[in-house]
Write a protein that holds these residues in place. Structure first.
Motif, PDB file in Angstrom:
ATOM      1  N   SER A  43       0.832  -1.216   0.000  1.00  0.00           N
ATOM      2  CA  SER A  43       0.000   0.000   0.000  1.00  0.00           C
ATOM      3  C   SER A  43       0.859   1.256   0.000  1.00  0.00           C
ATOM      4  CB  SER A  43      -0.931   0.011   1.218  1.00  0.00           C
ATOM      5  OG  SER A  43      -0.179  -0.013   2.425  1.00  0.00           O
ATOM      6  N   ASP A  44       1.960   1.238   0.804  1.00  0.00           N
ATOM      7  CA  ASP A  44       2.869   2.392   0.818  1.00  0.00           C
ATOM      8  C   ASP A  44       3.568   2.559  -0.523  1.00  0.00           C
ATOM      9  OD1 ASP A  44       2.251   3.141   3.347  1.00  0.00           O
ATOM     10  OD2 ASP A  44       3.996   2.234   4.304  1.00  0.00           O
ATOM     11  N   LEU A  45       3.877   1.433  -1.176  1.00  0.00           N
ATOM     12  CA  LEU A  45       4.508   1.479  -2.493  1.00  0.00           C
ATOM     13  C   LEU A  45       3.604   2.180  -3.502  1.00  0.00           C
ATOM     14  CD1 LEU A  45       6.880   0.547  -4.339  1.00  0.00           C
ATOM     15  CD2 LEU A  45       5.528  -1.515  -4.811  1.00  0.00           C
ATOM     16  N   GLU A  46       2.320   1.812  -3.483  1.00  0.00           N
ATOM     17  CA  GLU A  46       1.365   2.429  -4.414  1.00  0.00           C
ATOM     18  C   GLU A  46       1.174   3.907  -4.119  1.00  0.00           C
ATOM     19  OE1 GLU A  46      -0.062   1.331  -7.249  1.00  0.00           O
ATOM     20  OE2 GLU A  46       1.380  -0.286  -6.916  1.00  0.00           O
ATOM     21  N   LYS A  47       1.159   4.254  -2.840  1.00  0.00           N
ATOM     22  CA  LYS A  47       1.006   5.662  -2.472  1.00  0.00           C
ATOM     23  C   LYS A  47       2.175   6.488  -2.999  1.00  0.00           C
ATOM     24  CE  LYS A  47      -1.696   5.168   1.792  1.00  0.00           C
ATOM     25  NZ  LYS A  47      -1.667   5.293   3.275  1.00  0.00           N
ATOM     26  N   GLN A  48       3.379   5.946  -2.857  1.00  0.00           N
ATOM     27  CA  GLN A  48       4.558   6.682  -3.314  1.00  0.00           C
ATOM     28  C   GLN A  48       4.610   6.775  -4.834  1.00  0.00           C
ATOM     29  OE1 GLN A  48       8.354   6.045  -1.340  1.00  0.00           O
ATOM     30  NE2 GLN A  48       7.343   4.940   0.323  1.00  0.00           N
ATOM     31  N   LYS A  49       4.177   5.715  -5.506  1.00  0.00           N
ATOM     32  CA  LYS A  49       4.100   5.759  -6.972  1.00  0.00           C
ATOM     33  C   LYS A  49       3.100   6.821  -7.424  1.00  0.00           C
ATOM     34  CE  LYS A  49       5.352   1.058  -8.436  1.00  0.00           C
ATOM     35  NZ  LYS A  49       4.851  -0.175  -9.094  1.00  0.00           N
ATOM     36  N   THR A  50       1.945   6.821  -6.787  1.00  0.00           N
ATOM     37  CA  THR A  50       0.899   7.793  -7.130  1.00  0.00           C
ATOM     38  C   THR A  50       1.384   9.219  -6.927  1.00  0.00           C
ATOM     39  OG1 THR A  50      -0.841   6.217  -6.538  1.00  0.00           O
ATOM     40  CG2 THR A  50      -1.454   8.546  -6.601  1.00  0.00           C
ATOM     41  N   LYS A  51       2.117   9.426  -5.831  1.00  0.00           N
ATOM     42  CA  LYS A  51       2.631  10.760  -5.536  1.00  0.00           C
ATOM     43  C   LYS A  51       3.606  11.225  -6.601  1.00  0.00           C
ATOM     44  CE  LYS A  51       4.722  13.422  -1.761  1.00  0.00           C
ATOM     45  NZ  LYS A  51       5.287  13.358  -0.390  1.00  0.00           N
ATOM     46  N   ILE A  52       4.460  10.326  -7.063  1.00  0.00           N
ATOM     47  CA  ILE A  52       5.438  10.666  -8.108  1.00  0.00           C
ATOM     48  C   ILE A  52       4.734  11.009  -9.414  1.00  0.00           C
ATOM     49  CG2 ILE A  52       7.273   9.727  -9.578  1.00  0.00           C
ATOM     50  CD1 ILE A  52       8.088   7.999  -7.095  1.00  0.00           C
ATOM     51  N   MET A  53       3.759  10.176  -9.800  1.00  0.00           N
ATOM     52  CA  MET A  53       3.119  10.323 -11.108  1.00  0.00           C
ATOM     53  C   MET A  53       2.004  11.358 -11.126  1.00  0.00           C
ATOM     54  SD  MET A  53       3.081   6.338 -12.425  1.00  0.00           S
ATOM     55  CE  MET A  53       2.096   5.734 -11.049  1.00  0.00           C
ATOM     56  N   ALA A  54       1.695  11.937  -9.966  1.00  0.00           N
ATOM     57  CA  ALA A  54       0.611  12.924  -9.897  1.00  0.00           C
ATOM     58  C   ALA A  54       0.963  14.233 -10.593  1.00  0.00           C
ATOM     59  CB  ALA A  54       0.257  13.205  -8.443  1.00  0.00           C
ATOM     60  N   LYS A  55       2.248  14.544 -10.693  1.00  0.00           N
ATOM     61  CA  LYS A  55       2.662  15.842 -11.229  1.00  0.00           C
ATOM     62  C   LYS A  55       2.273  16.000 -12.696  1.00  0.00           C
ATOM     63  CE  LYS A  55       4.519  16.595  -7.263  1.00  0.00           C
ATOM     64  NZ  LYS A  55       3.713  17.365  -6.272  1.00  0.00           N
ATOM     65  N   SER A  56       1.791  17.185 -13.014  1.00  0.00           N
ATOM     66  CA  SER A  56       1.358  17.487 -14.385  1.00  0.00           C
ATOM     67  C   SER A  56       2.290  18.501 -15.033  1.00  0.00           C
ATOM     68  CB  SER A  56      -0.061  18.059 -14.381  1.00  0.00           C
ATOM     69  OG  SER A  56      -1.007  17.107 -13.978  1.00  0.00           O
ATOM     70  N   CYS A  57       2.347  18.451 -16.351  1.00  0.00           N
ATOM     71  CA  CYS A  57       3.142  19.423 -17.103  1.00  0.00           C
ATOM     72  C   CYS A  57       2.345  20.725 -17.197  1.00  0.00           C
ATOM     73  CB  CYS A  57       3.460  18.888 -18.495  1.00  0.00           C
ATOM     74  SG  CYS A  57       4.406  20.062 -19.490  1.00  0.00           S
ATOM     75  N   LEU A  58       2.582  21.621 -16.244  1.00  0.00           N
ATOM     76  CA  LEU A  58       1.851  22.889 -16.229  1.00  0.00           C
ATOM     77  C   LEU A  58       2.269  23.792 -17.381  1.00  0.00           C
ATOM     78  CD1 LEU A  58       1.751  23.842 -12.424  1.00  0.00           C
ATOM     79  CD2 LEU A  58       0.253  22.330 -13.719  1.00  0.00           C
ATOM     80  N   CYS A  59       3.529  23.711 -17.784  1.00  0.00           N
ATOM     81  CA  CYS A  59       4.022  24.584 -18.856  1.00  0.00           C
ATOM     82  C   CYS A  59       3.184  24.442 -20.123  1.00  0.00           C
ATOM     83  CB  CYS A  59       5.478  24.262 -19.179  1.00  0.00           C
ATOM     84  SG  CYS A  59       6.603  24.476 -17.806  1.00  0.00           S
ATOM     85  N   VAL A  60       2.855  23.193 -20.470  1.00  0.00           N
ATOM     86  CA  VAL A  60       2.057  22.942 -21.670  1.00  0.00           C
ATOM     87  C   VAL A  60       0.568  23.051 -21.349  1.00  0.00           C
ATOM     88  CG1 VAL A  60       1.463  21.244 -23.443  1.00  0.00           C
ATOM     89  CG2 VAL A  60       3.848  21.503 -22.701  1.00  0.00           C
ATOM     90  N   GLY A  61       0.150  22.435 -20.243  1.00  0.00           N
ATOM     91  CA  GLY A  61      -1.276  22.395 -19.902  1.00  0.00           C
ATOM     92  C   GLY A  61      -1.891  23.753 -19.672  1.00  0.00           C
ATOM     93  N   LEU A  62      -1.110  24.696 -19.133  1.00  0.00           N
ATOM     94  CA  LEU A  62      -1.629  26.040 -18.874  1.00  0.00           C
ATOM     95  C   LEU A  62      -1.517  26.960 -20.082  1.00  0.00           C
ATOM     96  CD1 LEU A  62      -0.258  26.714 -15.260  1.00  0.00           C
ATOM     97  CD2 LEU A  62      -2.638  26.315 -15.911  1.00  0.00           C
ATOM     98  N   ALA A  63      -0.803  26.517 -21.122  1.00  0.00           N
ATOM     99  CA  ALA A  63      -0.677  27.322 -22.343  1.00  0.00           C
ATOM    100  C   ALA A  63      -1.652  26.868 -23.425  1.00  0.00           C
ATOM    101  CB  ALA A  63       0.755  27.239 -22.872  1.00  0.00           C
ATOM    102  N   ASN A  64      -2.008  25.585 -23.414  1.00  0.00           N
ATOM    103  CA  ASN A  64      -2.846  25.021 -24.474  1.00  0.00           C
ATOM    104  C   ASN A  64      -4.188  25.724 -24.695  1.00  0.00           C
ATOM    105  OD1 ASN A  64      -1.093  23.136 -25.471  1.00  0.00           O
ATOM    106  ND2 ASN A  64      -1.900  21.419 -24.287  1.00  0.00           N
TER     107      ASN A  64
END
Length: 613
Positions: A443-464
């Motif tokens: 469960s801790d492994l999945e939480k840490q994976k989710t935390k890593i992959m949660a980040k979004s590319c704001l540079c592109v997403g906020l410009a599109n």
């Protein structure tokens, strides 16, 4: 020239990278001030090409091969915006002078306190609608809204050429400042996200930020702050360099759009009260320091302190709240941000995202952890960026290709910087987890994976959004759209015209849906209580003395804020229709926060009282 004050009592703050990228072109000729983000020079260059073509103006591309291309792109785009706004403003003045209908329609968009409105009304009442007379009056009493710019001070990435680090002045925020400083604009730069001493010191290189002997500033500095102490520290830091802060723009720590910088439990009402009662202290402290600095630099010294505005923004949604901020706290203007995302005439948003915002309910707005900056970021469920991000995760291709690298600020693995939303960074982090997976639970492994992959590319997403709305080709990896509205938008449920929104602000119409919308101060209070509860619930380590001290201060400040509101709502003539409900909510949150206790030997104890909102 006669005073040009009181055209409007609101402004449109910066929103994302794209949402207000061209707002001055859309609204400045109505006297409405707005703020352009000058972070993304690639977006800015594409918008310059777009508007040059639209208005048949000459355009020559500034490529990355050009000397100082980032600052040059920003300078030339701002000059273009300035040219377009001035042209549109002259046309609009002619329209008002020639058409009684146009004049009446525009007057309906002005507050009753506006001197301009009173003057135009007098022309109509006395039948003095001669074109030249009206035009002369407008020339003396009417000016376009300001074309202000925003720089997030911490988004100041080092830049390299052939693996050699360039001088500091080529850092992202430094180059943005240089672009604004060298532009034709006579307006302000809004500095947000805290103090960057190196960037603040760079202002000293530009004469246009220093006052002349008459106290006139060609270009001004605005600081976005969350409390009085921060304002005093930053203002005095700049004053010691001979630089004057012309406006403190106070923003709610949580009840806002974009990144949320929570205070230590300090609520907006008490913060505004401190600014109201200590404004003169801000003025005199900075003036004394500025005089000494100007004297040392042998520069002109104004004979009296320069003008200082105090404004507020974050969660305002009704004309009554707007008027209360102006009259009780003596604000000079009020920022209305997220509601303007539903106004196509004012902001740059693609159709799909605008419809998403119109339909979104209260539970759809949330504080996310998608920002690579590691700061809570306002988001709404259903963003197209989430779909594309999840698709890559499902295909074991988590992370962005990171084409712009504006947020490549982590130097954990690369001294040139990596973005935590990038595939390169996430691949490294996920590989490290694989090595550690034998030592942690599933469960801790999945939480840490989710935390890593949660980040979004704001540079592109906020410009599109601008690309999609204007039919500009979107190249590279599909990212969709990221949008960062404040939770206040939950109570606005339809796309409206600019005139409708402005009339709503001034109370001549009401566009809010029929729901039980909480008072802006009570809404923020709830968010701070929830914020503390979430911090406690999400703590995985043992409670340290430092955590107990921090939470105790947070709790103390919230309780003091509630006491302030109890007195405030008992003594003001505003909000009389909602007094019973407001007191009920204050009592509830006072009880809820009081029941939270801290114990080093146990988890912090949380109130189990059900929420009333």
């Amino acid at each position: 020239m006669t005073s040009l004050k009181n055209t409007h009592t609101f402004h449109i703050p910066v929103m994302g990278l794209a949402y207000t990228i061209d707002s001055p072109i859309r609204v400045a000729h109505f006297g409405i001030s707005s703020v352009i983000s000058i972070t993304d020079d690639e977006l800015i260059e594409k918008m310059r090409a777009f508007y040059s073509k639209k208005f048949s103006l000459p355009y020559q591309e500034i490529t990355q091969k050009c000397q100082d291309y980032r600052a040059e792109r920003i300078k030339h785009y701002l000059n273009l915006v300035d040219t377009i706004v001035k042209d549109k403003f002259e046309h609009f003045k002619n329209e008002l002078a020639e058409s009684k209908t146009a004049m009446e329609n525009y007057m309906a968009m002005l507050p009753n306190t506006s001197e301009l409105k009173k003057g135009l009304q007098k022309f109509i009442e006395e039948g003095l609608l001669l074109k030249d007379t009206v035009k002369n009056y407008l020339t003396d009493h009417f000016s376009p809204g300001t074309i202000d710019v925003n720089i997030m001070t911490k988004v100041d990435k080092d830049n390299f050429e052939n693996n050699i680090q360039l001088p500091i002045e080529f850092n992202d925020a430094h180059a943005s400042l240089r672009g604004f400083a060298n532009s034709n604009l006579n307006s302000s730069v809004v500095l947000s996200a805290g103090m960057n001493p190196r960037l603040y010191s760079y202002f000293e290189q530009f004469p246009m930020f220093y006052p002349d002997a008459n106290g006139h500033l060609q270009k001004k500095i605005i600081l976005k702050v969350s409390d009085f102490r921060s304002a005093m520290i930053q203002g005095n830091f700049l004053a010691k360099k001979g630089l004057w802060v012309s406006e403190y723009r106070i923003e709610s720590g949580l009840n806002c759009g974009g990144h949320a910088f929570a205070t230590d439990g300090f609520l907006l009402g008490p913060i505004l009260e401190e600014f109201r009662t200590k404004k003169e202290q801000l003025v005199q402290s900075a003036y004394e320091l500025m005089i000494k600095a100007l004297e040392a630099k042998n520069l002109p010294i104004p004979t009296k302190p320069l003008a200082l505005k105090i404004t507020a923004q974050g969660g305002v949604g009704t004309a009554e709240e707007h008027d209360f901020l102006l009259s009780h706290f003596q604000m000079d203007s009020v920022g209305w941000g997220s509601p303007f995302l539903l106004v196509p005439e004012a902001t740059s948003v693609d159709e799909e995202t605008r419809m998403l915002l119109a339909k979104a309910q209260e539970d759809d707005f949330y504080l996310s952890d998608i920002s690579p900056l590691g700061v809570p970021f306002n988001a709404v469920k259903g963003m197209s960026n989430d779909r594309w991000k999840q698709k890559r995760i499902n295909e074991n291709k988590a992370g962005s290709s990171c084409p712009k690298k504006l947020l490549a600020l982590s130097k954990e693995y690369d001294n040139q910087g990596m973005c935590t939303a990038s595939k390169k960074y996430q691949d490294i982090k996920l590989a490290e987890l694989e090595i550690l997976k034998k030592d942690i639970s599933a469960s801790d492994l999945e939480k840490q994976k989710t935390k890593i992959m949660a980040k979004s590319c704001l540079c592109v997403g906020l410009a599109n959004p601008s690309y999609l709305e204007n039919g500009i080709e979107v190249k590279g990896q599909q990212q969709g759209v990221v949008i960062c509205p404040g939770p206040n938008l939950a109570y606005f449920d339809k796309i409206v015209s600019l005139a409708e929104m402005v009339k709503h602000i001034y109370g001549t119409t009401n566009i809010l849906k029929e729901v039980n919308r909480p008072n802006m101060f009570v809404k923020e209070l709830k968010m701070y209580v929830d914020y503390l509860k979430n911090e406690i619930q999400n703590l995985t380590d043992d409670i340290s003395d430092g955590k107990i001290k921090k939470w105790s201060l947070f709790k103390k400040n919230i309780l003091e804020g509630i006491e302030y509101y109890e007195t405030l709502f008992a003594t003001t003539s505003f909000f009389q229709k909602n007094t019973v409900e407001i007191y009920k909510e204050l009592k509830f949150y006072k009880m809820e926060i009081s029941q939270i206790t801290f114990d080093k030997n146990e988890k912090a104890q949380l109130s189990l009282t059900p929420s009333i909102c």
